[in-house]
Enzyme design. Structure first.
Site, mmCIF file in Angstrom:
data_model
loop_
_atom_site.group_PDB
_atom_site.id
_atom_site.type_symbol
_atom_site.label_atom_id
_atom_site.label_comp_id
_atom_site.label_asym_id
_atom_site.label_seq_id
_atom_site.Cartn_x
_atom_site.Cartn_y
_atom_site.Cartn_z
ATOM 1 N N ASP A 292 0.853 -1.181 0.000
ATOM 2 C CA ASP A 292 0.000 0.000 0.000
ATOM 3 C C ASP A 292 0.898 1.243 0.000
ATOM 4 O OD1 ASP A 292 -2.284 1.601 0.111
ATOM 5 O OD2 ASP A 292 -3.243 0.357 1.635
ATOM 6 N N GLU A 497 -10.302 6.439 4.716
ATOM 7 C CA GLU A 497 -9.277 5.813 5.555
ATOM 8 C C GLU A 497 -9.308 6.323 6.995
ATOM 9 O OE1 GLU A 497 -5.589 4.757 3.579
ATOM 10 O OE2 GLU A 497 -6.383 5.520 1.682
#
Length: 606
Positions: A292, A497
């Site tokens: 990521d 997020e």
């Protein structure tokens, strides 16, 4: 040894040669620097022609909102990506780049693209074929922009709605998540019968590379903390959180993204057991594992320190492509040093590059590296918007309909003389779309092309009905007019997020106060636009006449009016339990103490 085809081309350039033969030939020609370049994914902002060609960079990505210009159209993206591709092809071996983007509910970084409901809404539909078609439509709109790769789908199994990525999960139920991995076949195409499980597959030029994420357990962190810790025995991790990946692998998913989160205190980006021994060896995954964004930096404290050790941990654990995304020079320098010192074996480098090249060959990038401009007309087309509209109406969950069982409030009368529309979300396209729309976190207002709830209401009722809109209706408005009924749309502002982590889950913008003020005076339908269940105060539920969970529906607000005015019935079922208070979280539908406001699977019909 490198070999030449009979017609004089290098074997790896010949489309009729076998994929594994092409990989072997190309790798035999590559230097260590070129191999490390292929393992490197950098952000658009640091991508220059000289960097791409001299370092043989393997991939570029755009972070949320990082595009070629303000409000970029698909043609703007295609121009930019093609320019980058030309630079990559000018490298010594001419290896094309993979361009990646977070197209997680449509090609959401493109102005005018079709924005579909976020995954939690699709989970309410339980419709695997619908989700496959959405993947197919998304793939075509992404390819129209010249992009080859989406960091989707998220196949997390949600266990706590306080998690800031709740809306990226289809459900709290593993079986529903497994069913809706059909999006992989939509994005990549349906592999033929007998296709080797775990081997990457791409059907053709209208398909894109998919990415199952985030491996593994990201939806099960304690208290829903993003990038937190999932504490589970391996057997439970495998049964609950890993199971959807089996379905993705069976569909030939090309890539898997490692999770920021930890499992029993072990960060996934450095967990060799899960990444290599389980995913690659036990499950026979033959595509590539990608990190990521700055995932390696998170392996040190303070973040980003001792970068060399972070690289060693991640690459040795089994990560193949590194989303660097900015300090690529340091990454290349440190990984080269690690190989030269023997701390990272050459066999590990070759395994990573082999997997990356496998995806590039399977996806047809060597034969068709540039955008297909004939696809531009499909972006935001009527067919795709009708598909999105269908998804919206099928995702709606009717939670209450009337104060008495035999007196339903819905469907609404489209011939009413005067109606009140109110709330923060009644006329805000950005709020309807949520995060990962135009930018990383999303925004408010007319951030793209679409239909708000208010637009759709006005279209249905026509000019004979007076529609009065006030976001926060005044007492004078509420008492000074005769209204047939009110529609109040409230919900969350966009987030993504960790910035979406929320320990209280109250309705923002004084939503409960707006509902209360209106419902005390008028018959009221409340529409909740959110990425997860929110606190519905008990007196509110008693006062209102009808309650609809609309999730984050995207650009097609007409899907909501299709149902509330009775053109279509309500079909949606709760993909997650709707709690009474956050003190109950996390809820477990199989627990004896399970006492939600609305249980998992609930949904009224009319």
């Amino acid at each position: 040894m490198a070999s030449e085809h009979a017609d004089g081309y290098s074997l790896y350039k010949h489309p009729s040669a076998g994929v594994e033969d092409r990989i072997h030939d190309l790798m035999s020609r590559m230097t260590l620097q070129e191999k490390i370049g292929q393992m490197t994914q950098i952000e658009r902002r640091v991508s220059t022609p000289s960097v791409l060609s001299s370092l043989s960079i393997g991939s570029i990505l755009s972070a949320g909102g990082s595009g070629p210009c303000d409000n970029p159209r698909s043609s703007d993206w295609a121009d930019m990506v093609d320019d980058f591709q030309r630079a990559a092809l000018s490298s010594r071996l001419g290896i094309p780049i993979i361009y990646g983007i977070d197209a997680v509910h449509g090609n959401n970084s493109v102005y005018g693209a079709t924005i579909f409901p976020h995954n939690v809404g699709l989970g309410a539909t339980r419709d695997s074929e619908l989700v496959r078609k959405i993947g197919e439509a998304t793939a075509v709109e992404v390819r129209a922009s010249g992009i080859h790769y989406t960091f989707a789908p998220c196949v997390a199994v949600l266990k706590d709605p306080r998690w800031g990525r709740c809306y990226e999960s289809y459900s709290e139920d593993t079986q529903i998540v497994r069913k809706l991995t059909s999006t992989v076949s939509g994005l990549q195409g349906q592999p033929p019968q007998g296709h080797p499980e775990g081997y990457p597959f791409i059907a053709g030029r209208k398909n894109i590379i998919a990415c199952a994420k985030h491996f593994v357990g990201d939806g099960g962190t304690e208290k829903g903390v993003n990038e937190g810790n999932t504490g589970l025995p391996y057997e439970d991790l495998e049964r609950v959180h890993m199971a959807p990946y089996l379905d993705c692998l069976a569909q030939g998913v090309c890539t898997v993204m490692a999770s920021y989160s930890s499992w029993n205190g072990r960060k996934l980006h450095s967990d060799r057991f899960l990444l290599t021994e389980v995913l690659k060896e036990k499950l026979k995954f033959q595509g590539f594992i990608i990190s990521d964004w700055e995932g390696l930096d998170r392996l040190s404290n303070p973040r980003g320190s001792n970068y060399r050790n972070c690289i060693s941990l991640a690459v040795n654990a089994g990560i193949d492509m590194i989303m660097v995304p900015l300090r690529y020079e340091l990454f290349a320098q440190d990984l080269t040093s690690l190989v030269e010192s023997g701390e990272v074996k050459m066999e590990r480098i070759d395994d990573a590059v082999r997997r990356i090249l496998r995806v590039k060959f399977v996806s047809g990038l060597f034969e068709h590296p540039f955008s297909d401009r004939s696809l531009l007309d499909v972006v935001g087309c009527k067919m795709h918007r009708e598909l999105a509209r269908e998804a919206v109406r099928k995702s709606l969950v009717l939670l209450k309909n009337g104060k008495e069982p035999r007196k339903p409030f819905l469907p609404l009368d489209r011939n009413a003389k005067r109606i009140l529309v109110a709330g923060s979300h009644i006329d805000d396209l950005g709020y309807q779309c949520g995060g990962w729309t135009a930018t990383w976190h999303g925004g408010s207002g007319r951030i793209t092309i679409g239909t708000t709830i208010l637009d759709a209401i006005k279209e249905v009722v026509g000019g004979e009905t007076e529609v009065i809109q006030e976001q926060h209706p005044s007492p004078t408005t509420l008492t000074g007019h005769h209204f047939d009924y009110a529609i109040v749309a409230v919900g969350e502002e966009p987030y993504a997020e960790s910035l979406g982590d929320n320990p209280n889950l109250m309705i923002p913008f004084n939503g409960n106060d707006v509902i209360r003020a209106v419902a005390e005076k008028l018959p009221t339908l409340v529409i909740v636009v959110s990425g997860r269940p929110l606190v519905i105060e008990p007196d509110i539920l008693d006062k209102i006449d009808s309650l609809v969970a609309a999730w984050l529906p995207g650009t097609e607000g007409r899907g909501i009016t299709d149902a509330i005015f009775g053109d279509y019935g309500f079909e949606g079922q709760l993909p997650v339990s709707w709690f009474r208070s956050v003190d109950q979280l996390p809820l477990d539908a199989n627990s004896n103490s399970y006492d939600p406001l609305f249980p998992f699977g609930f949904g009224l019909r009319i």
